[in-house]
Every structure is written in structure tokens, then in C-alpha cells.
Scaffold this motif. Structure first.
Motif, mmCIF file in Angstrom:
data_model
loop_
_atom_site.group_PDB
_atom_site.id
_atom_site.type_symbol
_atom_site.label_atom_id
_atom_site.label_comp_id
_atom_site.label_asym_id
_atom_site.label_seq_id
_atom_site.Cartn_x
_atom_site.Cartn_y
_atom_site.Cartn_z
ATOM 1 N N ARG A 138 0.805 -1.221 0.000
ATOM 2 C CA ARG A 138 0.000 0.000 0.000
ATOM 3 C C ARG A 138 0.839 1.273 0.000
ATOM 4 O O ARG A 138 0.358 2.330 -0.353
ATOM 5 C CB ARG A 138 -0.986 0.007 1.157
ATOM 6 C CG ARG A 138 -0.377 0.168 2.500
ATOM 7 C CD ARG A 138 -1.414 0.264 3.608
ATOM 8 N NE ARG A 138 -0.780 0.559 4.872
ATOM 9 C CZ ARG A 138 -0.449 1.769 5.269
ATOM 10 N NH1 ARG A 138 -0.714 2.797 4.522
ATOM 11 N NH2 ARG A 138 0.146 1.950 6.425
ATOM 12 N N LEU A 139 2.111 1.174 0.403
ATOM 13 C CA LEU A 139 2.968 2.358 0.436
ATOM 14 C C LEU A 139 3.875 2.453 -0.784
ATOM 15 O O LEU A 139 4.546 3.448 -0.983
ATOM 16 C CB LEU A 139 3.809 2.362 1.712
ATOM 17 C CG LEU A 139 3.016 2.419 3.023
ATOM 18 C CD1 LEU A 139 3.951 2.343 4.202
ATOM 19 C CD2 LEU A 139 2.156 3.664 3.085
ATOM 20 N N GLY A 140 3.915 1.401 -1.576
ATOM 21 C CA GLY A 140 4.768 1.388 -2.758
ATOM 22 C C GLY A 140 4.073 2.014 -3.949
ATOM 23 O O GLY A 140 3.008 2.598 -3.856
ATOM 24 N N VAL A 141 4.689 1.868 -5.082
ATOM 25 C CA VAL A 141 4.147 2.399 -6.320
ATOM 26 C C VAL A 141 3.049 1.456 -6.812
ATOM 27 O O VAL A 141 3.253 0.240 -6.902
ATOM 28 C CB VAL A 141 5.256 2.529 -7.387
ATOM 29 C CG1 VAL A 141 4.692 2.993 -8.707
ATOM 30 C CG2 VAL A 141 6.349 3.460 -6.887
ATOM 31 N N ALA A 142 1.889 2.010 -7.093
ATOM 32 C CA ALA A 142 0.769 1.200 -7.584
ATOM 33 C C ALA A 142 1.090 0.674 -8.978
ATOM 34 O O ALA A 142 1.806 1.318 -9.754
ATOM 35 C CB ALA A 142 -0.502 2.040 -7.627
ATOM 36 N N PRO A 143 0.568 -0.494 -9.306
ATOM 37 C CA PRO A 143 0.804 -1.017 -10.657
ATOM 38 C C PRO A 143 0.145 -0.117 -11.695
ATOM 39 O O PRO A 143 -0.856 0.549 -11.420
ATOM 40 C CB PRO A 143 0.145 -2.399 -10.627
ATOM 41 C CG PRO A 143 -0.832 -2.346 -9.515
ATOM 42 C CD PRO A 143 -0.297 -1.371 -8.517
ATOM 43 N N THR A 144 0.710 -0.102 -12.868
ATOM 44 C CA THR A 144 0.127 0.679 -13.955
ATOM 45 C C THR A 144 -1.055 -0.083 -14.541
ATOM 46 O O THR A 144 -1.156 -1.311 -14.351
ATOM 47 C CB THR A 144 1.157 0.917 -15.073
ATOM 48 O OG1 THR A 144 1.465 -0.353 -15.672
ATOM 49 C CG2 THR A 144 2.417 1.584 -14.541
ATOM 50 N N PRO A 145 -1.926 0.590 -15.273
ATOM 51 C CA PRO A 145 -3.007 -0.132 -15.949
ATOM 52 C C PRO A 145 -2.469 -1.236 -16.860
ATOM 53 O O PRO A 145 -3.076 -2.307 -16.962
ATOM 54 C CB PRO A 145 -3.715 0.964 -16.745
ATOM 55 C CG PRO A 145 -3.459 2.211 -15.967
ATOM 56 C CD PRO A 145 -2.059 2.046 -15.415
ATOM 57 N N GLU A 146 -1.316 -1.009 -17.474
ATOM 58 C CA GLU A 146 -0.737 -2.037 -18.335
ATOM 59 C C GLU A 146 -0.264 -3.246 -17.529
ATOM 60 O O GLU A 146 -0.378 -4.383 -17.991
ATOM 61 C CB GLU A 146 0.428 -1.466 -19.166
ATOM 62 C CG GLU A 146 0.976 -2.442 -20.181
ATOM 63 C CD GLU A 146 -0.080 -3.103 -21.078
ATOM 64 O OE1 GLU A 146 0.047 -4.320 -21.337
ATOM 65 O OE2 GLU A 146 -1.034 -2.425 -21.515
ATOM 66 N N ASP A 147 0.238 -3.016 -16.316
ATOM 67 C CA ASP A 147 0.621 -4.132 -15.443
ATOM 68 C C ASP A 147 -0.592 -5.010 -15.141
ATOM 69 O O ASP A 147 -0.515 -6.237 -15.201
ATOM 70 C CB ASP A 147 1.193 -3.630 -14.107
ATOM 71 C CG ASP A 147 2.507 -2.889 -14.238
ATOM 72 O OD1 ASP A 147 3.261 -3.155 -15.196
ATOM 73 O OD2 ASP A 147 2.764 -2.027 -13.364
ATOM 74 N N VAL A 148 -1.697 -4.360 -14.805
ATOM 75 C CA VAL A 148 -2.922 -5.093 -14.478
ATOM 76 C C VAL A 148 -3.435 -5.815 -15.719
ATOM 77 O O VAL A 148 -3.807 -6.988 -15.665
ATOM 78 C CB VAL A 148 -3.999 -4.151 -13.890
ATOM 79 C CG1 VAL A 148 -5.281 -4.922 -13.583
ATOM 80 C CG2 VAL A 148 -3.474 -3.451 -12.637
#
Length: 196
Positions: free
Chosen positions: A172-182
Motif C-alpha cells: 500500500r505504500l509502494g508504487v501502484a501497478p500501472t493499468p498495463e501491469d494489471v
């Protein structure tokens, strides 16, 4: 804090305040004092509306689980339209960019909360389980439309997508995945189930 001041929509105000504290400070920072300070009300307000703090947290979790219903309705409306991978990517992103990951941490963190949730939710982690149901039902509807293979095990796919998405968003504190990652994760999981 002033007392005796009427607060409109107390539950919503307290739940929204708890969500902000949870997202900012994590489960260990979520205390009744932190919630009431965030909500701008006296501590007694929370205890007038809930038997204790764990009762409040159980109602908070169940309230947020009910919000998955709105996402499920939007996903049901997408059946037969657009791209299956895109529809799933949008639904999972909306679910996990909400408070879902923080709720999982909260449930894991508090033994008494887990015990109370078992009364209303006998199996699984409520937010994740409801998400898996949402995805499985969508895939079943797409299977009926012929866009997903008739041999596809939609329950396993739903659980796998929720688990994989949770792993992407777990920090929750890191970088959120990009839409492309998802999208890449979704495409990989459902690749063998889609009808060309």
C-alpha cells in the motif's frame, strides 16, 4: 471536541474518516481516537453508535464490501461488450485502487475483527471473496455469450484474478501497478479461456 452537536449521517462520516486513517496510517494507526479526530467529533460519538471499536470496524468492512455490488453491476453491464480483458482490467483496477487492500490488512491485523466478521461472513476475506464472486459471475455470463470457453472454470479464474491483483497492489505504500501491469496479468490468467 464539542459535545452535544448533532452530526448528520454519523455512520457515513465515521466510516469515511476510518477509511482515510486506514489508507494514511495503516491498521496499526486505526484507533477510535484517530477516527473521531479525523471525523471532527467527540470520541463518545463512535461509542454511542457502536457497541465497541471492533463492532465499528466489522460494520465498516461490511459497508465497504457492499460497495463491491456497484462495481459488480457495472461489470454485468459490460457483458457482451468491449474486450473481456479490458473489462476485467477496469473492474480489478477499480476494486483494488479503492480501500480493498487496506481492508485486507486490517482484517489480518485484528483477531477480534476476524472473529466478528465470521458471524456475517463465514469464509474467506470479505472484500476479496466478494471480488472473486463478482469476477466469476462476469466470466460465467461471458461464457454464456460464447466469449469465454465452455470448458473454463470461472470460479478458479475469478479467485486467481483476485489473488494475482491483490499481489500487484499489496504494497500500500509502494508504487501502484500501472493499468498495463494489471492488463498484462489479466491477459495472462485468462488467455486459455477466451474464445478467439
Amino acid at each position: 471536541m464539542p459535545t452535544g452537536v448533532a452530526i448528520r449521517e454519523v455512520r457515513r462520516q465515521l466510516f469515511d474518516a476510518a477509511e482515510r486513517v486506514l489508507l494514511r496510517a495503516g491498521p496499526s494507526g486505526l484507533t477510535s481516537r484517530a477516527v473521531t479526530e479525523e471525523a471532527g467529533c467527540a470520541k463518545g460519538v463512535l461509542h454511542r453508535h457502536f457497541a465497541d471499536f471492533d463492532a465499528f470496524l466489522a460494520d465498516l468492512v461490511l459497508d465497504r464490501v457492499n460497495r463491491v455490488d456497484a462495481r459488480a453491476a457495472a461489470l454485468r453491464e459490460a457483458v457482451g461488450t468491449g474486450d473481456v480483458v479490458d473489462n476485467l482490467t477496469d473492474a480489478l483496477t477499480a476494486l483494488f485502487e479503492s480501500v480493498a487492500v487496506a481492508m485486507v490488512a486490517l482484517i489480518t491485523f485484528r483477531d477480534e475483527l476476524r472473529a466478528r466478521l465470521r458471524d456475517a461472513w463465514p469464509a474467506g476475506v470479505p472484500v476479496l471473496t466478494e471480488g472473486a464472486i463478482m469476477v466469476s459471475r462476469y466470466l460465467a455470463a461471458e461464457r454464456e455469450r460464447g466469449r469465454v470457453s465452455g470448458r473454463a472454470d470461472v470460479e478458479v479464474l475469478g479467485a486467481t484474478l483476485i489473488g494475482a491483483a491483490h499481489l500487484l497492489y499489496a504494497d500500500r505504500l509502494g508504487v501502484a501497478p500501472t493499468p498495463e501491469d494489471v492488463r498484462r496479468m489479466v491477459a495472462t490468467v485468462v488467455a486459455g479461456a477466451l474464445v478467439a
